[in-house]
Design a protein around this motif. Structure first.
Motif, short mmCIF file in Angstrom:
data_model
loop_
_atom_site.label_atom_id
_atom_site.label_comp_id
_atom_site.label_asym_id
_atom_site.label_seq_id
_atom_site.Cartn_x
_atom_site.Cartn_y
_atom_site.Cartn_z
N ARG A 1 -28.03 -47.54 45.37
CA ARG A 1 -29.17 -47.66 44.94
C ARG A 1 -30.07 -46.23 45.68
O ARG A 1 -30.80 -46.27 45.09
CB ARG A 1 -30.06 -48.32 46.28
CG ARG A 1 -31.21 -48.52 46.69
CD ARG A 1 -31.37 -49.90 48.16
NE ARG A 1 -30.10 -48.91 49.17
CZ ARG A 1 -30.21 -47.93 50.20
NH1 ARG A 1 -31.62 -47.31 49.82
NH2 ARG A 1 -29.56 -47.57 51.06
N VAL A 2 -29.11 -45.78 46.02
CA VAL A 2 -29.57 -44.15 46.75
C VAL A 2 -29.81 -42.88 44.58
O VAL A 2 -30.98 -42.60 44.47
CB VAL A 2 -28.79 -43.09 47.17
CG1 VAL A 2 -29.20 -42.03 47.35
CG2 VAL A 2 -28.14 -44.32 48.58
N LEU A 3 -28.73 -43.67 44.53
CA LEU A 3 -29.37 -42.37 42.60
C LEU A 3 -30.59 -42.69 42.05
O LEU A 3 -30.64 -42.46 41.00
CB LEU A 3 -26.81 -42.40 41.98
CG LEU A 3 -26.17 -42.22 43.01
CD1 LEU A 3 -24.80 -42.40 41.47
CD2 LEU A 3 -26.36 -40.85 42.60
N GLU A 4 -30.56 -44.64 42.19
CA GLU A 4 -31.56 -45.42 41.47
C GLU A 4 -32.66 -44.40 41.87
O GLU A 4 -33.53 -44.25 40.87
CB GLU A 4 -31.10 -46.50 40.86
CG GLU A 4 -30.52 -47.19 40.14
CD GLU A 4 -29.93 -48.81 40.87
OE1 GLU A 4 -31.01 -48.89 41.07
OE2 GLU A 4 -29.54 -48.97 39.41
N SER A 5 -32.90 -44.27 42.93
CA SER A 5 -33.65 -43.82 43.81
C SER A 5 -34.35 -42.04 43.83
O SER A 5 -35.43 -42.54 43.42
CB SER A 5 -33.94 -44.33 45.12
OG SER A 5 -35.06 -43.76 46.13
N VAL A 6 -33.65 -41.75 43.69
CA VAL A 6 -33.25 -40.32 43.64
C VAL A 6 -33.82 -40.17 41.66
O VAL A 6 -35.15 -39.09 41.99
CB VAL A 6 -32.28 -39.62 43.43
CG1 VAL A 6 -32.16 -38.28 42.87
CG2 VAL A 6 -31.16 -39.43 44.57
N VAL A 7 -33.21 -40.76 41.08
CA VAL A 7 -33.92 -40.98 39.56
C VAL A 7 -35.19 -41.27 39.09
O VAL A 7 -36.50 -40.40 38.95
CB VAL A 7 -33.09 -41.53 38.85
CG1 VAL A 7 -33.88 -41.60 36.74
CG2 VAL A 7 -31.10 -40.77 38.55
N ALA A 8 -35.71 -42.37 40.06
CA ALA A 8 -36.84 -42.81 39.62
C ALA A 8 -38.34 -41.96 40.55
O ALA A 8 -39.07 -42.16 40.33
CB ALA A 8 -36.80 -44.48 40.67
N ASP A 9 -37.78 -41.39 41.07
CA ASP A 9 -38.97 -40.67 41.88
C ASP A 9 -39.23 -39.45 41.74
O ASP A 9 -40.25 -38.47 41.48
CB ASP A 9 -37.54 -40.07 43.90
CG ASP A 9 -38.33 -41.37 44.51
OD1 ASP A 9 -38.91 -42.41 44.47
OD2 ASP A 9 -37.74 -41.86 45.33
N ASP A 10 -38.19 -39.54 40.48
CA ASP A 10 -38.50 -37.84 39.78
C ASP A 10 -39.52 -37.71 38.42
O ASP A 10 -39.66 -38.91 37.36
CB ASP A 10 -37.02 -37.15 39.53
CG ASP A 10 -37.18 -35.74 38.96
OD1 ASP A 10 -38.27 -35.62 37.98
OD2 ASP A 10 -36.48 -34.66 39.19
N SER A 11 -40.73 -37.17 39.05
CA SER A 11 -41.96 -37.60 37.78
C SER A 11 -41.67 -36.72 36.16
O SER A 11 -41.90 -37.77 35.32
CB SER A 11 -42.93 -37.34 38.24
OG SER A 11 -43.22 -35.98 38.49
N ARG A 12 -40.05 -35.87 36.34
CA ARG A 12 -40.41 -35.53 35.73
C ARG A 12 -39.30 -36.17 33.39
O ARG A 12 -38.53 -35.99 32.54
CB ARG A 12 -39.63 -33.60 35.29
CG ARG A 12 -40.20 -33.35 35.96
CD ARG A 12 -39.82 -32.02 36.34
NE ARG A 12 -38.87 -32.32 37.42
CZ ARG A 12 -38.37 -31.36 38.08
NH1 ARG A 12 -38.17 -30.05 38.29
NH2 ARG A 12 -37.12 -31.66 39.22
N VAL A 13 -38.33 -37.39 34.60
CA VAL A 13 -37.25 -38.05 33.76
C VAL A 13 -38.62 -38.62 33.59
O VAL A 13 -39.43 -39.48 33.77
CB VAL A 13 -36.81 -38.96 34.96
CG1 VAL A 13 -35.74 -39.60 34.47
CG2 VAL A 13 -35.45 -37.89 35.79
N LEU A 14 -37.67 -39.07 31.85
CA LEU A 14 -38.09 -40.18 30.97
C LEU A 14 -38.33 -41.47 30.78
O LEU A 14 -37.04 -42.01 31.53
CB LEU A 14 -38.05 -39.63 28.95
CG LEU A 14 -38.36 -38.21 29.07
CD1 LEU A 14 -38.18 -37.60 27.13
CD2 LEU A 14 -39.79 -37.71 29.10
N GLU A 15 -38.57 -42.26 31.03
CA GLU A 15 -38.72 -43.92 30.89
C GLU A 15 -37.79 -44.25 29.51
O GLU A 15 -37.17 -45.20 29.69
CB GLU A 15 -40.17 -44.66 30.95
CG GLU A 15 -40.97 -44.73 32.00
CD GLU A 15 -41.64 -45.66 32.75
OE1 GLU A 15 -42.31 -46.26 31.57
OE2 GLU A 15 -41.88 -45.17 33.34
N ASP A 16 -38.10 -43.95 28.97
CA ASP A 16 -37.46 -44.11 27.24
C ASP A 16 -36.60 -42.68 26.61
O ASP A 16 -37.83 -41.84 26.11
CB ASP A 16 -38.59 -44.42 26.83
CG ASP A 16 -37.64 -45.33 24.94
OD1 ASP A 16 -36.27 -45.77 25.25
OD2 ASP A 16 -38.50 -45.42 24.12
#
Length: 284
Positions: free
Chosen positions: A193-208
């Motif tokens: 949950r923590v790792l997924e939250s860190v990734v989801a909160d970074d706007s630079r990460v692409l969805e696809d």
């Protein structure tokens, strides 16, 4: 032939040679100026046509060398030297020089290969020939790179093509590969949950493509997780460093421990039973 005749002959020949020499110098000066002008016009035309900067530099340099060679031949011909014989001599000398400068010719051939097949272009960050950096210019014999710490590296083209070339700028996106170790006592669902939250909160990460977060290994003292988000190539290092820092902050906040490497040590005492009994009695 008397002295006056010889003097008159030398004066005529000397005057003629001087005129030809001045004309040859004029041809060289004017020809050089024209060569530079044509070189500049050619480069500008290729840039207007949005030609790859790598090709612009390489072709421009070769074009200028060819023009200057023609200018020198024209100037020498004006003096009275037979250019046909001179070209033959230059050709014979060129063969000998070519054998002596095989490395330079190999670098030239490698430069032509770079222009034709374009394994990298100006502005690409590459790793090749044992060095890495951003390609700044591809010349006739060398490729010039700029390193992230602002060093200039000049690498022979032959060395650049002598092995594998890793081009980090070819694709618009890159995958960030992080490996995070946590304690065996930490809850798997909480860590995920923590790792997924860190990734989801970074706007630079692409969805696809979607990020990949999985347990990758059960090591001696830690459970290793992989965190693999996709980002644009320009954001790679900022995401890499920023996400590593943010994961540490979130772990501290959630009480998730990053364990130190540790080993259990067992000490065995090899002795006779009498020694063991005496040691036990002394301990009591």
């Amino acid at each position: 032939m008397d002295f006056d005749t010889v003097t008159e002959f030398l004066q005529v020949q000397g005057t003629g040679f001087a005129i030809n020499l001045i004309a040859a110098i004029a041809i060289f000066v004017v020809g050089r100026w024209i060569a530079k002008l044509l070189h500049q016009l050619t480069v500008k035309a290729m840039k207007r046509a949005e030609t790859d900067p790598l090709i612009v530099t390489f072709i421009g340099n070769i074009f200028y060398v060819v023009l200057m060679f023609a200018v020198v031949l024209a100037a020498i011909s004006q003096i009275g030297i037979q250019t046909t014989s001179l070209i033959a001599v230059i050709g014979a000398a060129g063969l000998a020089v070519g054998l002596a400068l095989q490395g330079a010719l190999a670098n030239f051939a490698a430069g032509v290969m770079v222009v034709l097949f374009r394994p990298y272009k100006v502005g690409d960050y590459v790793e090749a020939g044992g060095v890495s950096g951003t390609v700044d210019e591809v010349q006739t014999f060398n490729t010039e790179l700029n390193t992230p710490d602002n060093r200039r590296i000049i690498v022979p083209n032959g060395q650049m093509l002598s092995g594998a070339i890793t081009n980090y700028s070819t694709h618009a996106t890159r995958r960030v590969d992080l490996v995070v170790g946590v304690s065996y006592d930490d809850d798997i669902d909480t860590v995920r949950r923590v790792l997924e939250s860190v990734v989801a909160d970074d706007s630079r990460v692409l969805e696809d493509p979607a990020p990949n977060i999985r347990i990758s290994a059960l090591n001696d003292s830690s459970v290793d997780w992989i965190v693999r988000p996709w980002v644009t190539a320009a954001d790679y290092w900022d995401v890499y460093w920023g996400m590593t820092e943010e994961i540490k902050r979130r772990f501290d906040r959630e009480g998730i421990r990053i364990p130190f490497p540790q080993q259990d040590m067992h000490v065995y005492h090899h002795g006779n039973q009498g020694d063991i009994d005496r040691q036990s009695a002394t301990a009591e």
